[in-house]
Design a protein around this motif. Sequence first.
Motif, PDB file in Angstrom:
ATOM      1  N   ALA A  64       0.843  -1.187   0.000  1.00 43.51           N
ATOM      2  CA  ALA A  64       0.000   0.000   0.000  1.00 43.51           C
ATOM      3  C   ALA A  64       0.880   1.239   0.000  1.00 43.51           C
ATOM      4  N   LEU A  65       0.293   2.384  -0.337  1.00 39.52           N
ATOM      5  CA  LEU A  65       1.036   3.633  -0.354  1.00 39.52           C
ATOM      6  C   LEU A  65       1.503   4.021   1.047  1.00 39.52           C
ATOM      7  N   ASN A  66       2.616   4.757   1.096  1.00 37.09           N
ATOM      8  CA  ASN A  66       3.174   5.303   2.352  1.00 37.09           C
ATOM      9  C   ASN A  66       3.629   4.234   3.328  1.00 37.09           C
ATOM     10  N   ASP A  67       3.909   3.038   2.812  1.00 34.64           N
ATOM     11  CA  ASP A  67       4.434   1.966   3.668  1.00 34.64           C
ATOM     12  C   ASP A  67       5.961   1.888   3.633  1.00 34.64           C
ATOM     13  N   LEU A  68       6.593   2.734   2.833  1.00 33.03           N
ATOM     14  CA  LEU A  68       8.055   2.683   2.693  1.00 33.03           C
ATOM     15  C   LEU A  68       8.625   4.096   2.832  1.00 33.03           C
ATOM     16  N   VAL A  69       9.296   4.356   3.957  1.00 32.68           N
ATOM     17  CA  VAL A  69       9.946   5.644   4.210  1.00 32.68           C
ATOM     18  C   VAL A  69      11.357   5.349   4.710  1.00 32.68           C
ATOM     19  N   PHE A  70      12.360   5.920   4.062  1.00 29.24           N
ATOM     20  CA  PHE A  70      13.735   5.593   4.436  1.00 29.24           C
ATOM     21  C   PHE A  70      14.651   6.762   4.142  1.00 29.24           C
ATOM     22  N   ASN A  71      15.902   6.650   4.606  1.00 30.53           N
ATOM     23  CA  ASN A  71      16.925   7.677   4.393  1.00 30.53           C
ATOM     24  C   ASN A  71      17.945   7.194   3.377  1.00 30.53           C
ATOM     25  N   SER A  73       6.106   6.775  -2.555  1.00 31.27           N
ATOM     26  CA  SER A  73       4.732   6.889  -3.043  1.00 31.27           C
ATOM     27  C   SER A  73       4.260   8.336  -3.040  1.00 31.27           C
ATOM     28  N   SER A  74       4.798   9.161  -2.135  1.00 30.09           N
ATOM     29  CA  SER A  74       4.423  10.572  -2.149  1.00 30.09           C
ATOM     30  C   SER A  74       5.072  11.310  -3.315  1.00 30.09           C
ATOM     31  N   ARG A  75       6.198  10.779  -3.807  1.00 31.54           N
ATOM     32  CA  ARG A  75       6.864  11.401  -4.960  1.00 31.54           C
ATOM     33  C   ARG A  75       6.199  11.006  -6.280  1.00 31.54           C
ATOM     34  N   GLY A 104       3.036   8.929  -6.420  1.00 30.32           N
ATOM     35  CA  GLY A 104       1.584   8.749  -6.323  1.00 30.32           C
ATOM     36  C   GLY A 104       1.136   7.339  -6.584  1.00 30.32           C
ATOM     37  N   PHE A 105       2.070   6.443  -6.970  1.00 31.77           N
ATOM     38  CA  PHE A 105       1.718   5.066  -7.287  1.00 31.77           C
ATOM     39  C   PHE A 105       2.827   4.130  -6.809  1.00 31.77           C
ATOM     40  N   LEU A 106       2.478   2.856  -6.689  1.00 28.54           N
ATOM     41  CA  LEU A 106       3.482   1.828  -6.463  1.00 28.54           C
ATOM     42  C   LEU A 106       4.035   1.375  -7.809  1.00 28.54           C
ATOM     43  N   ALA A 107       5.228   0.765  -7.785  1.00 26.13           N
ATOM     44  CA  ALA A 107       5.866   0.222  -8.997  1.00 26.13           C
ATOM     45  C   ALA A 107       6.029   1.285 -10.080  1.00 26.13           C
ATOM     46  N   MET A 108       6.253   2.523  -9.658  1.00 30.03           N
ATOM     47  CA  MET A 108       6.469   3.602 -10.616  1.00 30.03           C
ATOM     48  C   MET A 108       7.870   4.179 -10.399  1.00 30.03           C
ATOM     49  N   PRO A 109       8.697   4.271 -11.441  1.00 27.29           N
ATOM     50  CA  PRO A 109      10.095   4.708 -11.288  1.00 27.29           C
ATOM     51  C   PRO A 109      10.228   6.147 -10.814  1.00 27.29           C
TER      52      PRO A 109
END
Length: 842
Positions: free
Chosen positions: A314-321, A336-338, A340-345
Amino acid sequence: MRLGKWVSLVFAVLFCGFMVNGSVAAFIPVDNYLIACGSSQNVSVQDQVFVPDSYQSSFLLESEEESFVAAANSSLPSPIYHSLRGFTSSFSYKFDIHQTGRHWVRLYFHPLPNSGHDLNSASITVLANEFVLLNNFTFKNQQSSYLFKEYMINVTSDSLTLNFIPLNNSVTFVNGIEVISIPDDLIADQASMVSPSAPFNGLSNLALETVYRVNVGGPLLTPQNDTLGRTWENDRKYLHVNSSAVIVSVVPGTIQYPVSVTPETAPNWVYATAEAMGNANVPNLNFNITWVFPVDPSFRYFIRLHFCDIVSKALNDLVFNVYINSDIALGSLDLSSRTGFLAMPYYKDFVSNSSTGSNNLSVSVGPDMMADITNAILNGLEIMKISNGAGSLDGPYSVTDLLPNLHSKKSKFGIIIGSAVGISAAVLLIAICYCCFVTRRSKGPRQAHPWLPLPLYGNSHTITKVSTTSQKSGTASCVSLVSSNLGRIFTFQEISDSTNKFDETLLLGVGGFGKVYKGTLEDGTKVAVKRGNPRSEQGLAEFHTEIEMLSKLRHRHLVSLIGYCDERSEMILVYEYMANGPLRSHLYGTDLPPLSWKQRLEICIGAARGLHYLHTGVAQSIIHRDVKTTNILLDENFDAKVADFGLSKTGPSLDQTHVSTAVKGSFGYLDPEYFRRQQLTEKSDVYSFGVVLMEVLCTRPALNPVLPREQVNIAEWAMSWQKKGMLDQIMDSALVGKVNPASLKKFGETAEKCLAEQGVDRPSIGDVLWNLEYAFELQETSALTDPDENSTNHIGGIPLTPLEPFDNSVSMINGVNSGTDDDAEDATTSAVFSQLVNPRGR
């Protein structure tokens, strides 16, 4: 291990299926030259056809009569290496460019044995228009006998000329050439500079050389799998800890490209695979995945990071440095905030140097602990060397430095004519000058010592030098004069002799400006020689600033500039030698014995005195702008001296509150107010000095991205403990039980005030110095009572004399102290300490 093998097997099956059934959209370049040098027929390499380099309508091979060819059997790894063309003199290929913009220039080299020349010792120098691609490369002592080079050049004219120049009476050669146009927007003109964080503009005017192109978590991708003919290698050999990452992948067809990213940016197989956080044999879940790449520390590097969230449900499940070297490049990155979708480069471009004091460049991803998510990924990585100020990707020399060797036979007549004209003009000019000199001398009054150099700031071309006899050799040489403003002007030969031709065994360190060597002058004086690197981001401006600043400053707690040299396009600074090196090396990262608390306080006091003199002891204040533990040097007696004034700036005038200037400095030490507003004040140095105080106490770097999020920044971390009154819990273990609590409390309060968010809330460096001296006195006594927080102007009811930067009897001329600063400082210090009678009285 079994799991890894199964993953690799499944991955290989998927990959083969894709290669059979998938297809790659074709990008059709306007310019597409594929040249098989020395071949007599077309050469097929996969789906590409290389044509012979005999005369064609599409490109021109100059002076074919002075070349030789060689061929070999089919046992070589690629048909492009089966032939070559060698040159006994300078040679060039000229290509007509039908579409200006970025082009690949790819070169193939392999020294075939049957050429009639020793090609293993051949010197290879290649120029491309205004850029130097290779300079005096030779296969001698190289581990591989094959060399492939890929460059990206922005061609702005209607032609591209590749010049091949044999040096050192050698020959040169090439096996294959590619010149191919690529999308002009493949790389933007701007990227983000790392450490300090700032925009980097002008990439379009620079040449790039591919150093690494990595398909993270995926297999080798050949040019046939890339619309721009690129090769992507697997990342595993660059992983710092293999068990720190696991491979994840999806079917390439699930990748959905946004408008801003195309297959020319990277193939979908790059985005369909990644390395994610793994926990096998890793005791701490807060670790980072790190890739380490050997690089030439003399250059800056363009770094492109490729991301695609193929692990989240789901969106916003991956946040890292994301870190480059030890610097945060992207904090709290939520893909996903950059997109708006998953699996999008998504990709991001950076510019950085190698790690400080290292020949490596590292890239790390790790969880953002503030987001309470323990995963991070990376899909692809590209690292490209950036051409230096000389327009070179290999060495300090520019095209104009190397071009005199080019076309020498064709230009002899022009040289003769030009020389004759030049000599005639010179004779005429000398005659005119002589007449003017005689006329002026007959009219004007005589002046004493007309040969003395003017006290100008600039390079050696604006300062008079005198020829005399060298004391060492007895032959004529250029010997520098001593100017009261500039110091001694050294010849390059003097510098070379003093450092044994820049012997690497005499290397003291490497900084942003260049390498520092230990040297010994003819009279036995030990010196530190800082040799500017023309490929460094610091250059002529910093060189002049250092000379201009230090020539006006004399203080026992500032490193003295002895002189400089700028012959042969060199930028060399000569300082007094500091036997015990930088403060940082005595805190962490070496095996040197730990400093006592008393020594640390004395060092901090000495550095504060040096900064206090900069801020108040000259006609107009000077802001150092790069205060850090590597710029505080220690002499044989462990007396501290502030060094490196290349970024220094004259402070605000009386009617100003700040200096507006671009942000410069070292990440981790930067004043946050200066960083946000680009408004520089003396309080910016005070903030940086506060970071130094915490480093001295805790013996750890200002930034350490491998630590948990809350510990990365020493200023934030140490301040949280200071506010709890528990600074003793994070201090250096070597100091436990050896520090007077009152001294530690005063030290912590001083550091806390220095690190205030707003400059107006920070003390002056003079107040900092006063408090450090008080902390030192508390340590010297056996008093255990805490000092009164408000006692900044008196001790035990005895008023203190205000701290003065110099004695009033010492005159100031042009901002330079004409008296002895040591005496003035000693008088001030004694005035302070004479009233530190007995803190127990409080």
